[in-house]
Structure formats: structure tokens, C-alpha cells
Motif scaffolding. Sequence first.
Motif, mmCIF file in Angstrom:
data_model
loop_
_atom_site.group_PDB
_atom_site.id
_atom_site.type_symbol
_atom_site.label_atom_id
_atom_site.label_comp_id
_atom_site.label_asym_id
_atom_site.label_seq_id
_atom_site.Cartn_x
_atom_site.Cartn_y
_atom_site.Cartn_z
ATOM 1 N N ARG A 176 0.768 -1.230 0.053
ATOM 2 C CA ARG A 176 0.056 0.110 -0.112
ATOM 3 C C ARG A 176 1.044 1.228 0.111
ATOM 4 N NH1 ARG A 176 -2.720 -0.644 6.262
ATOM 5 N NH2 ARG A 176 -2.302 -2.782 5.632
ATOM 6 N N TYR A 194 -0.624 -0.701 -4.639
ATOM 7 C CA TYR A 194 -1.571 -1.357 -4.966
ATOM 8 C C TYR A 194 -2.868 -0.464 -4.939
ATOM 9 C CZ TYR A 194 -2.485 -3.125 -0.073
ATOM 10 O OH TYR A 194 -2.959 -3.190 1.335
ATOM 11 N N LEU A 234 2.422 -19.040 -2.931
ATOM 12 C CA LEU A 234 2.617 -19.601 -1.521
ATOM 13 C C LEU A 234 1.347 -19.466 -0.696
ATOM 14 C CD1 LEU A 234 5.260 -17.885 -1.878
ATOM 15 C CD2 LEU A 234 5.894 -18.441 0.368
ATOM 16 N N SER A 300 1.122 -5.083 9.684
ATOM 17 C CA SER A 300 1.799 -4.794 8.358
ATOM 18 C C SER A 300 3.197 -4.531 8.727
ATOM 19 C CB SER A 300 1.065 -3.398 7.886
ATOM 20 O OG SER A 300 1.803 -3.161 6.612
HETATM 21 N N1 LIG Z 1 2.161 -22.039 1.357
HETATM 22 C C1 LIG Z 1 3.040 -21.820 2.547
HETATM 23 O O1 LIG Z 1 3.673 -22.759 3.113
HETATM 24 C C2 LIG Z 1 3.065 -20.336 3.024
HETATM 25 C C3 LIG Z 1 3.971 -19.941 3.958
HETATM 26 C C4 LIG Z 1 3.812 -18.770 4.226
HETATM 27 C C5 LIG Z 1 2.844 -17.648 3.929
HETATM 28 N N2 LIG Z 1 2.180 -18.144 3.121
HETATM 29 C C6 LIG Z 1 1.034 -17.265 2.699
HETATM 30 O O2 LIG Z 1 1.552 -16.183 2.142
HETATM 31 C C7 LIG Z 1 0.856 -15.014 2.405
HETATM 32 C C8 LIG Z 1 1.570 -13.899 2.997
HETATM 33 O O3 LIG Z 1 1.932 -14.288 4.193
HETATM 34 P P1 LIG Z 1 2.722 -13.479 5.307
HETATM 35 O O4 LIG Z 1 3.010 -14.173 6.451
HETATM 36 O O5 LIG Z 1 3.900 -12.523 4.781
HETATM 37 O O6 LIG Z 1 1.464 -12.501 5.702
HETATM 38 P P2 LIG Z 1 1.386 -10.990 6.131
HETATM 39 O O7 LIG Z 1 2.478 -10.902 7.051
HETATM 40 O O8 LIG Z 1 0.089 -10.960 7.053
HETATM 41 O O9 LIG Z 1 1.411 -10.047 5.287
HETATM 42 C C9 LIG Z 1 0.198 -9.696 4.404
HETATM 43 C C10 LIG Z 1 0.637 -8.344 3.513
HETATM 44 O O10 LIG Z 1 -0.292 -8.602 2.321
HETATM 45 C C11 LIG Z 1 -0.005 -7.160 1.752
HETATM 46 N N3 LIG Z 1 -1.178 -7.108 0.861
HETATM 47 C C12 LIG Z 1 -2.664 -7.040 1.099
HETATM 48 N N4 LIG Z 1 -3.248 -6.546 -0.133
HETATM 49 C C13 LIG Z 1 -2.274 -6.772 -1.228
HETATM 50 C C14 LIG Z 1 -2.314 -6.486 -2.364
HETATM 51 N N5 LIG Z 1 -3.492 -6.356 -2.963
HETATM 52 N N6 LIG Z 1 -1.207 -6.365 -2.995
HETATM 53 C C15 LIG Z 1 -0.058 -6.476 -2.738
HETATM 54 N N7 LIG Z 1 -0.184 -6.779 -1.144
HETATM 55 C C16 LIG Z 1 -1.193 -6.899 -0.533
HETATM 56 C C17 LIG Z 1 -0.267 -6.370 2.866
HETATM 57 O O11 LIG Z 1 0.249 -5.168 2.433
HETATM 58 P P3 LIG Z 1 0.333 -3.675 3.195
HETATM 59 O O12 LIG Z 1 0.716 -3.841 4.677
HETATM 60 O O13 LIG Z 1 1.368 -2.938 2.493
HETATM 61 O O14 LIG Z 1 -1.203 -3.555 2.740
HETATM 62 C C18 LIG Z 1 0.361 -7.168 4.205
HETATM 63 O O15 LIG Z 1 1.611 -6.478 4.725
HETATM 64 C C19 LIG Z 1 -0.227 -15.337 3.354
HETATM 65 O O16 LIG Z 1 -1.404 -15.718 2.534
HETATM 66 C C20 LIG Z 1 0.037 -16.939 3.743
HETATM 67 O O17 LIG Z 1 -0.942 -17.731 4.090
HETATM 68 C C21 LIG Z 1 2.093 -19.475 2.580
#
Ligand SMILES: NC(=O)c1ccc[n+]([C@@H]2O[C@H](COP(=O)([O-])OP(=O)(O)OC[C@H]3O[C@@H](n4cnc5c(N)ncnc54)[C@H](OP(=O)(O)O)[C@@H]3O)[C@@H](O)[C@H]2O)c1
Length: 308
Positions: A176, A194, A234, A300
Motif C-alpha cells: 500500500r 496497490y 505460496l 503490516s
Molecule cells: N504455502 C505456504 O507454505 C505459505 C507459507 C508462508 C506464507 N504463506 C501465505 O503467504 C501469504 C503472506 O504471508 P505473510 O506471513 O507474509 O502475511 P502477512 O505478514 O500478514 O502480510 C500480508 C501483507 O499482504 C499485503 N497485501 C494486502 N493486499 C495486497 C495487495 N492487493 N497487493 C499486495 N500486497 C497486499 C499487505 O501489505 P500492506 O501492509 O502494504 O497493505 C500485508 O503486509 C499469506 O497468504 C500466507 O498464508 C504460505
Amino acid sequence: MKAIQYSEHGPAETMRYVDLPDPVAEAGQILVKLQAASVTPFDWKLRAGYLKSHFTLPMPSVPGRDGGGTVIAVGEGASQFKVGDRVVVMAGVFAQGGYAEMIAVDEKQAVRIPDRLSTIEAVALTNAGLSAWIALQTAEVKSGDKVLVHSGAGAVGGLLIQLCHHLGANVSTTCRSSNRDYVLGLGADSAVAYDQQDFSEVLDDQDIVFDLMGGDVHDKSYKVLKRGGRLVWLVADPIKDRGADFGVTVTRIMVTDDKSALQAIMDLAGAGVLQPQVARTMPLSEAAEAHRQMEKSAISRGRLILTM
Ligand SMILES: NC(=O)c1ccc[n+]([C@@H]2O[C@H](COP(=O)([O-])OP(=O)(O)OC[C@H]3O[C@@H](n4cnc5c(N)ncnc54)[C@H](OP(=O)(O)O)[C@@H]3O)[C@@H](O)[C@H]2O)c1
């Protein structure tokens, strides 16, 4: 010990702050007095029941995929750690999680914390670091690659930016608008807000895209990749794989408890290459409120950490 536990899938209120018997270190295990544990999107999605088709949890369940603290007992045959060592641990999905004052884990699930990191900082690098490292290895990022990291202000995205920058890639990211300076500070070369712009209209010719969003962001990511590029995703929700249409490879990564990956992350942080990102801390007793905040995307700039 005090711990967070739930007996059924449901809203954050299903999590209770309870008393449980202290765990003991069985053969090959260490017992760790925890000081901190990560709150991840996986934790709340699992609790809410969104991942029921993938994981059948034993109930009642103590959530949390990681933790950090001090070794207070060593089980028979465990030889890699001694009482007093500061460690981070990976907690299996089906075992007791990190939302507790103590945890017993196989010593293969633990890595020593480098001196330069606080325990809270090390925990911010544990599950998020594993996710970023495994994604990085899958994508085979190398110097000069053009890489787009979605969700650069999130816990995993922020680490991916740092790792790709360290490898000499040209890193673009999405966040953001109010987080633009933050992600540039992590090493991104450019940031697309975004809430102001559509990344698929300003980026193209990328070698690699890390999709941490899914949905629309996933669908639009194909367009910004060059032919022969790689899309590594992911997210939990299913995607429509359009790799063949665009001439790109599409790979899903799942985080596994990989000690060598966690060791690599701790080594890089110990050398000052990776900077841990702690969004905020909350006491263990407020885990339900922590989940509520995560669910409404109020977290965030790194990881939300529970402290004991
Ligand atoms: N498959 C796996 O094993 C695995 C492992 C780890 C994570 N994941 C997945 O990966 C994702 C991220 O994990 P995380 O731990 O990093 O989550 P997180 O720390 O909660 O981060 C989420 C981020 O998404 C951003 N966001 C929201 N809408 C967006 C958009 N339209 N475009 C770009 N960014 C946007 C937000 O950014 P802003 O703050 O700038 O709004 C926020 O900082 C989750 O869905 C999680 O379930 C999967």
C-alpha cells in the motif's frame, strides 16, 4: 504452564488461555521455556477451519508453528544443545504449537539464535524466514534477475525482498502507498502501490514473480512475466494455472520444517545480511485479539509476535 488452546474450529473466541501440564523432554528432545512465538496467517486460517481439507487437527490443539526461548532440559540422547542455549524451534502442525510457555521438540526442530538477535527478532525470522528461504530456493533467483515480490510489507514478502536484493536481483514489489518507503528501505528497487496503481500496467519482462496474494493478483501476474519466467506461489486458495498459455512455469511451495533452511536464515541474520521485521508484540494471553487483527489485515511491516 499457560497456553492457548482451542477444541473446535471457529472464530478467534474459540481460543482459550488455559493451564496445561508442563511438557517433558523425551529421548532426543529438548525442553524450551518460550519467550516468543509468531502469529501467522496460517494460524488463523487453520483455526477458522479454512484448511480442514488439508489438515485434520487433533483436538484440543495448541496453535503456532514456531517459537523461541531458552533450553531448560535435554532429553536422553540429545546432544546438540545444552541447558541455557537460546534457540528457535519449528513446531509441527499436528504437535503442540508455540502459543505456550514451554515446548518439547526433537532437537532436529531447533536452531541456535545468533548473539546479535534478540529472541523476539529471531522468532520473526523463523516461520517467515523458512517460507522465504524455501520460495527463494524454488525460484532459483540469481544476480541480475528481474523479480517481483508481491506483499512486500508482509512478513514473508519483506524477507524475500531482502534475500533477492542480497543476491543481486532487481527487485520490484507491491504494497500500500503508505508502505512504499518501508519496502524501499528493505532493498526493493521499485514499489508499486496497490491502492494507487495496477502493477500489471506498469511492470513487464519479469524473470520471477513471488505470489503471496492469490486471486486477482495471481491472474495478473502472468502478464508481467517474460516467456520462460517462473511464478512461485505460496497462498492457500487454489489458483488457475495458466503457465502453458504464457510459457512460464508455475510452482506452489509449502513450508516444511527444514533445519538447514532455518540455519541458513539464522546465519544470514547473524551476519547482518537479513534484518528481522517485528510489526508488534502482544502478550500470549491476547492471542485471540492478535488473530482478530491479522484477519482484518491490520498487521503490516513484519511479524506479529506473542510474548510469554
Ligand atoms: N504455502 C505456504 O507454505 C505459505 C507459507 C508462508 C506464507 N504463506 C501465505 O503467504 C501469504 C503472506 O504471508 P505473510 O506471513 O507474509 O502475511 P502477512 O505478514 O500478514 O502480510 C500480508 C501483507 O499482504 C499485503 N497485501 C494486502 N493486499 C495486497 C495487495 N492487493 N497487493 C499486495 N500486497 C497486499 C499487505 O501489505 P500492506 O501492509 O502494504 O497493505 C500485508 O503486509 C499469506 O497468504 C500466507 O498464508 C504460505
